[in-house]
Design a protein around this motif. Structure first.
Motif, short mmCIF file in Angstrom:
data_model
loop_
_atom_site.label_atom_id
_atom_site.label_comp_id
_atom_site.label_asym_id
_atom_site.label_seq_id
_atom_site.Cartn_x
_atom_site.Cartn_y
_atom_site.Cartn_z
N LEU A 171 0.83 -1.19 0.00
CA LEU A 171 0.00 0.00 0.00
C LEU A 171 0.87 1.25 0.00
CD1 LEU A 171 -2.85 -0.86 2.54
CD2 LEU A 171 -2.84 -1.12 0.08
N ALA A 175 -2.95 5.27 -0.05
CA ALA A 175 -3.82 4.12 0.21
C ALA A 175 -3.88 3.81 1.69
CB ALA A 175 -3.34 2.91 -0.58
N ASN A 391 -11.11 -1.01 -3.66
CA ASN A 391 -11.19 0.31 -3.06
C ASN A 391 -11.20 1.42 -4.11
OD1 ASN A 391 -10.99 -0.56 -0.23
ND2 ASN A 391 -8.92 -1.18 -0.78
#
Length: 401
Positions: A171, A175, A391
């Motif tokens: 990530l 994020a 996401n």
């Protein structure tokens, strides 16, 4: 707050340490003894090589030197391409190049699923029996419990530390911040397992997708503009159906491009393109029953809550229009501009006239009023539940008009 560890964890750590020590000791014992000068024996030491062995070593060294010839740059480029395809095959997609990897944890090994013999058989999911699986107590990465410092996944039961995810390298900074902002809200956050729809494909399905990419000259980890996506679709249609796209199909491709590029950047990110194509493979090779089996307990419970919220007379049947309305609701979590989109998924209110799911002027009222049972609703909605996992703000599958 101190970190608490269970007795089971302590025992596992001791066992791991013992395994490392034993492996080190075994390596010491297997190492050949060095030759000693002046040592009494029957001849030269055992570690000295014979002339034949020396010749073999020299030949092997010469072959290695020959392989490291002047085509170093070509080999490096080939290696980069192989690594890209390898990451694609493992479902990791693009590897962030701007991360500091000096102290990263070891990434997990992804194992692709396998189709079972009863994969296409109907799945019985009770409407009245709610599923509320508890989240894991420990971080999925470090296996340590630290109470409120853990962030849950809204799809599965895994929990994570933000520090562990940062060290893992999956990530980026933005994020991670999104995870901190949404993981404990109704909107929720998908972990790197559930966010990656490509991991739902089997080895055979992934091979089919990679072959299509290669035939259509798609470079892994690259962004696509609208013309490239349209060209890819034409090439894929030629390969699969031996015919070009119709004008209506071209319009649908451009409409899907707009859905995959909600921020109007003028291109589709590699992740979003890969996930969309992964869903296309699932729809091609899997039955509706098979896709229902891919749903987690949390997803089934969300679908159950939506259906019960629409079934006001509690007769176990809703209309086709309400079914489409529910399917559209799963993508509301991605709208960050309106707080009203973060309401519970069980409260599906009326939709605006400009919504894709409400523009049904060309649909017959007969189809809108067609009854849909709970079993049919779950089968028809499975692919939309899967498409809502990432996401990303992109819409990886559009609700049919």
């Amino acid at each position: 707050m101190g970190v608490l560890m269970s007795k089971k964890q302590q025992v596992e750590k001791v066992q791991k340490c013992n395994a490392v020590v034993n492996a080190f000791q075994a390596g010491i014992r297997e190492r050949p003894a060095p030759a000693r000068e002046g040592e009494e024996g029957d001849g030269p030491a055992e570690s000295s090589a014979t002339p034949d062995e020396k010749k073999a070593e020299e030949a092997e060294k010469e072959e290695t030197d020959n392989n490291a010839g002047p085509s170093t740059s070509a080999r490096d480029e080939c290696k980069v391409n192989q690594e890209s395809w390898s990451r694609l095959r493992d479902g990791k997609g693009v590897e962030p190049e701007d991360l500091d990897k000096s102290h990263q944890l070891t990434p997990p090994a992804f194992v692709r699923p396998k189709r079972e013999a009863d994969d296409d058989q109907p799945v019985e999911v009770e409407l009245k029996k709610k599923e509320q699986p508890p989240n894991d107590e420990m971080c999925d990465v470090c296996e340590v419990w630290t109470a409120d410092d853990l962030y849950p996944c809204r799809i599965c039961t895994r929990m994570f530390h933000d520090g562990c995810l940062r060290e893992l390298g999956y990530l980026r900074a933005e994020a991670l911040q999104e995870m901190r902002d949404t993981a404990h809200t109704v909107t929720g956050w998908s972990c790197y397992y559930c966010d990656n729809l490509n991991l739902l494909l089997t080895e055979e399905e992934m091979y089919s997708l990679m072959e299509t990419f290669k035939q259509c000259k798609i470079i892994p980890e690259s962004c696509l503009v609208s013309d490239e996506l349209l060209q890819y679709r034409h090439h894929a249609s030629k390969q699969l159906f031996d015919k070009d796209l119709t004008d209506e199909q071209e319009e649908e491709v451009l409409a899907q491009f707009a859905a995959l590029d909600p921020e109007k950047k003028g291109h589709v990110e590699w992740f979003d393109f890969l996930y969309f194509e992964s869903l296309a493979v699932l729809r091609k090779f899997r039955s509706e029953n098979s896709m229902v089996r891919l749903l987690t307990a949390k997803e089934r419970n969300n679908a159950r809550s939506v259906f019960l919220g629409l079934d006001l007379d509690e007769d176990g049947v809703i209309t086709r229009a309400e079914c489409r309305q529910a399917q559209q609701s799963w993508f509301h979590k991605l709208n960050k501009d309106s707080q009203s989109c973060n309401v519970s998924i069980s409260h599906v209110g009326p939709m605006c006239e400009s919504s894709p799911a409400s523009s049904g002027s060309e649909r017959s009222k007969t189809d809108d009023s067609r009854p849909v049972t709970w079993a049919d609703f779950l089968k028809e909605s499975a692919v939309y539940l899967l498409a809502a996992r990432p996401n990303s703000s992109a819409m990886h599958i559009r609700v049919p008009l």
